[in-house]
Design a protein around this motif. Sequence first.
Motif, short mmCIF file in Angstrom:
data_model
loop_
_atom_site.label_atom_id
_atom_site.label_comp_id
_atom_site.label_asym_id
_atom_site.label_seq_id
_atom_site.Cartn_x
_atom_site.Cartn_y
_atom_site.Cartn_z
N ALA A 1 16.78 13.46 16.17
CA ALA A 1 17.71 12.43 15.71
C ALA A 1 17.07 11.57 14.62
N ALA B 1 18.18 11.16 10.67
CA ALA B 1 18.46 9.84 10.11
C ALA B 1 17.76 9.69 8.76
N TYR C 1 25.40 14.73 15.66
CA TYR C 1 25.55 13.54 14.81
C TYR C 1 26.62 13.74 13.74
N ASP C 2 27.60 14.56 14.07
CA ASP C 2 28.80 14.70 13.24
C ASP C 2 28.60 15.33 11.87
#
Lengths: 159, 159, 159
Positions: free
Chosen positions: B144, B148, C32-33
């Motif tokens: 994740a 990001a 996360y789309d």
Amino acid sequence: MTEKKRTTIILFSGDYDKAMAAYIIANGAAAYDHEVTIFHTFWGLNALRKDEPLELKKGFLEKMFSKMMPRGADKMALSKMNFAGMGPKMIKHVIKKHNAMPLPQLIEMAQEQEIKLVACTMTMDLLGLQQEELLDNIEYAGVAAYLADAQEGNVNLFI
Amino acid sequence: MTEKKRTTIILFSGDYDKAMAAYIIANGAAAYDHEVTIFHTFWGLNALRKDEPLELKKGFLEKMFSKMMPRGADKMALSKMNFAGMGPKMIKHVIKKHNAMPLPQLIEMAQEQEIKLVACTMTMDLLGLQQEELLDNIEYAGVAAYLADAQEGNVNLFI
Amino acid sequence: MTEKKRTTIILFSGDYDKAMAAYIIANGAAAYDHEVTIFHTFWGLNALRKDEPLELKKGFLEKMFSKMMPRGADKMALSKMNFAGMGPKMIKHVIKKHNAMPLPQLIEMAQEQEIKLVACTMTMDLLGLQQEELLDNIEYAGVAAYLADAQEGNVNLFI
């Protein structure tokens, strides 16, 4: 949005199959109007070597690298199933059978499509490769030139 | 357009030459004001290992991985022409001769330039690596955190 | 800025660990789309092969490739420390121990998350792979389709 269509590939690998993949993507991108750069570094420089041996003044280690590294695209090995050279022969055979293009032709096509082929000067130094040993119409540059191209587009690959 | 200049590299490979390429690109990008992250996963984690052996409680398989994997950047092998350790010696010799930087110094430079060095916690778990074994000032995160960073920039490489 | 969140991965490698990395990133990005595509080419096609052998009409070289290449994700080898098959067993053991997902489950999860799995038709031709040999619900396309996806996003990886 004004982002240019641009594909910038670092070709690090000296494997025949990986170099094929790099040049197939590059030629495809050029056909779809991307500005395309292939930045050859480390073993990827071997794809740009001329076939003929040259008598050049080199240090001992540089001579060893020159001897041991494949001289040009047609001499490169496969990343998988190389089988002491059998693998590349098999691949070249199926390429011919299916009317696909072998690596040296893919490189010619890239030059015809005005894909920018760059040789990394820093790793040329390390491996003792000189400009006389590489194909004509190559550009010579370092990591700064790579970044200048890469940051302008979004299809950035390390192969 | 307000896209940040950002370079995010996944270092998956445990090869000396590939890790060199990753750190040369990262240090170059930092010099050109990119925000830079190197996300170390799988064998790439070995570049972050400390040199000294540590007595840590580990399961049998984790101990085997620890033993067999190179302890730090200086111990890593080449992806090509490794020749049972001869290749890395040759490369380190030409690096010195040409005043280039060996991998451990490239990593130090990255830390001085505030490049974010991240260790993938999921693969640390799998390979049984613990935080005590890795360099100081490393961040610990998962996929994740990688995404990001990566989705904010366009120079995204998997090495 | 209207850039879509999109992750497009070329899976060239036929190594178990590299394919794991590709599918972990892809599944994370989907969570996360991101719109996610994995484009399987060369040895990466093996991750999509069905487990059972099929009686198909093939030429001699195509038969040899079929025989020698791993039949599906579970049969793939490691890029490092494969030790004649011991390495994959060790990795699968620690995956189980740490409640992580082995590759075949990561592929199932990708299909459930509607990640677009594409098989490169050009390299299927070269390696003599036929649609009957690959998993269901795969798309078949070439480099043009890859570029159409890749140029719309910025997380573009070659694995």
